[in-house]
Design a protein around this motif. Structure first.
Motif, short mmCIF file in Angstrom:
data_model
loop_
_atom_site.label_atom_id
_atom_site.label_comp_id
_atom_site.label_asym_id
_atom_site.label_seq_id
_atom_site.Cartn_x
_atom_site.Cartn_y
_atom_site.Cartn_z
N ASP A 96 1.12 -1.50 0.23
CA ASP A 96 0.15 0.16 -0.36
C ASP A 96 1.16 1.19 0.21
N LEU A 97 0.52 2.19 -0.97
CA LEU A 97 1.12 3.82 -1.06
C LEU A 97 0.63 4.63 -0.64
N SER A 98 -0.70 4.37 -0.33
CA SER A 98 -1.60 5.66 0.41
C SER A 98 -1.08 5.88 1.36
N GLY A 99 -1.84 7.54 0.93
CA GLY A 99 -0.96 9.03 1.93
C GLY A 99 -1.24 8.62 3.15
N PHE A 140 0.01 0.06 -4.90
CA PHE A 140 -1.31 0.51 -5.15
C PHE A 140 -1.77 1.22 -4.43
N GLY A 141 -2.62 2.11 -5.21
CA GLY A 141 -3.34 3.28 -4.24
C GLY A 141 -4.76 3.69 -4.46
N THR A 142 -4.89 4.09 -5.42
CA THR A 142 -6.47 4.83 -6.00
C THR A 142 -5.66 3.87 -7.00
N GLN A 143 -5.03 3.40 -7.47
CA GLN A 143 -4.33 2.26 -8.36
C GLN A 143 -3.73 1.53 -8.45
N ALA A 144 -3.79 0.75 -9.16
CA ALA A 144 -2.82 -0.89 -8.52
C ALA A 144 -1.79 -1.20 -9.74
N MET A 172 -5.14 7.03 -2.45
CA MET A 172 -6.49 5.98 -1.66
C MET A 172 -6.72 4.50 -1.50
N THR A 173 -7.45 4.09 -1.39
CA THR A 173 -6.81 2.74 -1.38
C THR A 173 -6.99 1.41 -1.59
N ALA A 174 -7.28 0.74 -2.55
CA ALA A 174 -7.54 0.00 -3.73
C ALA A 174 -7.22 -1.54 -3.21
N ARG A 194 1.02 -20.46 -5.74
CA ARG A 194 0.39 -19.05 -5.61
C ARG A 194 0.73 -18.61 -4.59
N VAL A 195 1.36 -17.48 -3.62
CA VAL A 195 0.64 -16.48 -2.63
C VAL A 195 0.64 -15.86 -2.48
N LEU A 196 -0.30 -14.46 -2.27
CA LEU A 196 0.18 -12.91 -2.05
C LEU A 196 0.06 -12.55 -1.21
N ILE A 197 0.88 -11.55 -0.81
CA ILE A 197 1.42 -11.11 0.37
C ILE A 197 0.63 -9.28 0.69
N LEU A 198 -0.40 -9.35 0.81
CA LEU A 198 -1.00 -8.63 0.55
C LEU A 198 -1.04 -6.88 2.09
N LEU A 199 -0.17 -5.86 1.96
CA LEU A 199 0.43 -5.15 3.30
C LEU A 199 -0.63 -3.95 3.20
N THR A 200 -1.00 -3.73 4.21
CA THR A 200 -2.36 -2.47 3.59
C THR A 200 -2.49 -1.44 5.15
N ASP A 201 -2.82 -0.33 5.46
CA ASP A 201 -2.41 0.21 6.76
C ASP A 201 -4.55 0.38 6.35
N GLY A 202 -4.85 0.43 5.67
CA GLY A 202 -6.37 1.63 5.66
C GLY A 202 -7.77 0.44 5.29
N ALA A 203 -8.51 0.65 4.60
CA ALA A 203 -9.93 0.45 4.13
C ALA A 203 -10.06 0.26 2.87
N ASN A 204 -10.98 -0.05 1.62
CA ASN A 204 -10.61 -0.07 0.79
C ASN A 204 -12.10 1.26 -0.10
N THR A 205 -10.96 2.17 -0.35
CA THR A 205 -11.52 3.37 -0.80
C THR A 205 -11.98 3.64 -2.18
#
Length: 326
Positions: A96-99, A140-144, A172-174, A194-205
């Motif tokens: 996640d690279l959102s603000g 990803f942020g507003t777009q991935a 934002m966070t997509a 197949r593995v995805l490591i998803l790292l985020t600090d927010g909600a889907n916006t």
């Protein structure tokens, strides 16, 4: 042992003999009936006679040609077999690279840093340990965006992760779009884990796909998702009116992240500080261990430069001798 990469070039060995047999010989030049013998002419004749009588230039030329063909066959020295560990895993890391990732609620070396810096600090070591896995990177942020396609080049993945900056993909966070992009890039990879490591600090916006719908799509294509919620639970904020405690992770949607992980057979983790984030990546190492499929390769060392160098030296000796005699 010595190995030849192009052994068929040995067929070039009789090439000089074929050229000598197939090409017509030079016709003797007609000389004048009367020739005045000067002293210089006698010295030239003596030099030519000694050249014809000496066999060493021919021997050296033959050796030089054999060495040249030998070099052209590209000799290589094969070392002892070395075991490689190939796991066959395709591992995608979505960051996640959102603000909100600029929140400075992590500490590294007694200095307060933002969440993205802490992610780079820990994830870089995790990527470096994934020997034998193909690693990809989604930002990803507003777009991935797909920053790095699946590759064995772990150094490139770490480098491009370290070069990422907050808000590069929008404020934002997509989350759903990031999962959907990972499914798109991994679904056609057969016979792999197949593995995805998803790292985020927010909600889907933001985004066109909801996170749960994307998780269902991931489950259909056997993509396992490990979700990491990053951010401290409380933080001391100092202002003109004094200090107060705030929750910098109040926007973190842990419920949705947990459902995403459960739908795909993965797990949800909570990283409130750098130590917990390091522990999570250690756990991921144990959950998705590097397999020990035995494959071997033999290191090769090129040897062609040795016979090539000797051949050129011998050719130089012959050329020098001819110039002196002429």
């Amino acid at each position: 042992m010595i190995h030849f990469e192009w052994p068929w070039l040995i067929a070039a060995l009789p090439l000089p003999l074929l050229v000598r047999w197939l090409l017509p010989q030079d016709s003797p030049q007609q000389q004048a009936a009367l020739k005045v013998p000067f002293l210089e002419d006698f010295s030239v004749c003596a030099a030519q006679a000694s050249m014809k009588s000496a066999r060493w230039p021919l021997v050296i030329a033959v050796i030089a040609w054999i060495l040249l063909v030998f070099a052209g066959m590209r000799p290589q020295w094969l070392g002892e077999p070395v075991e490689q560990t190939i796991s066959g895993r395709d591992l995608m890391l979505a960051v996640d690279l959102s603000g909100s990732m600029e929140e400075q609620d992590f500490i590294i070396n007694k200095q307060r840093v933002d969440r993205l810096t802490a992610t780079k600090w820990v994830a870089g070591d995790f990527i470096a340990r994934r020997t034998g896995d193909r690693i990809g990177l989604i930002l990803f942020g507003t777009q991935a965006y797909l920053q790095v396609p699946l590759t064995f080049d772990r150094k490139t993945v770490v480098t491009l992760l370290n070069e990422s900056v907050i808000s590069l993909a929008g404020e934002m966070t997509a989350i759903g779009d990031a999962i959907g992009l990972a499914v798109k890039r991994l679904r056609n990879q057969d016979d792999t884990s197949r593995v995805l490591i998803l790292l985020t600090d927010g909600a889907n916006t933001a985004g066109e796909v909801t996170p749960l719908k994307a998780a269902e799509l991931a489950a259909e294509h056997d993509l396992k998702i490990y979700a990491i919620g990053i951010g401290a639970d409380e933080m001391i904020v100092r202002s003109f009116f004094g200090s107060r405690k705030v929750n910098p992770s109040m926007d973190l949607d842990e419920k949705t992240l947990t459902e995403i992980a459960e739908k795909t057979g993965g797990r949800y983790f909570r990283a409130r500080n750098t130590e917990e984030l390091e522990q999570i990546y250690d756990i991921l190492d144990r959950l998705e261990p590097v397999e020990k499929d035995k494959q071997y390769f033999r290191p090769r060392s090129e040897l062609f430069h040795w016979p090539l160098s000797i051949s050129l030296v011998l050719a130089g000796i012959i050329a020098t001798a001819r110039l002196r005699m002429s």
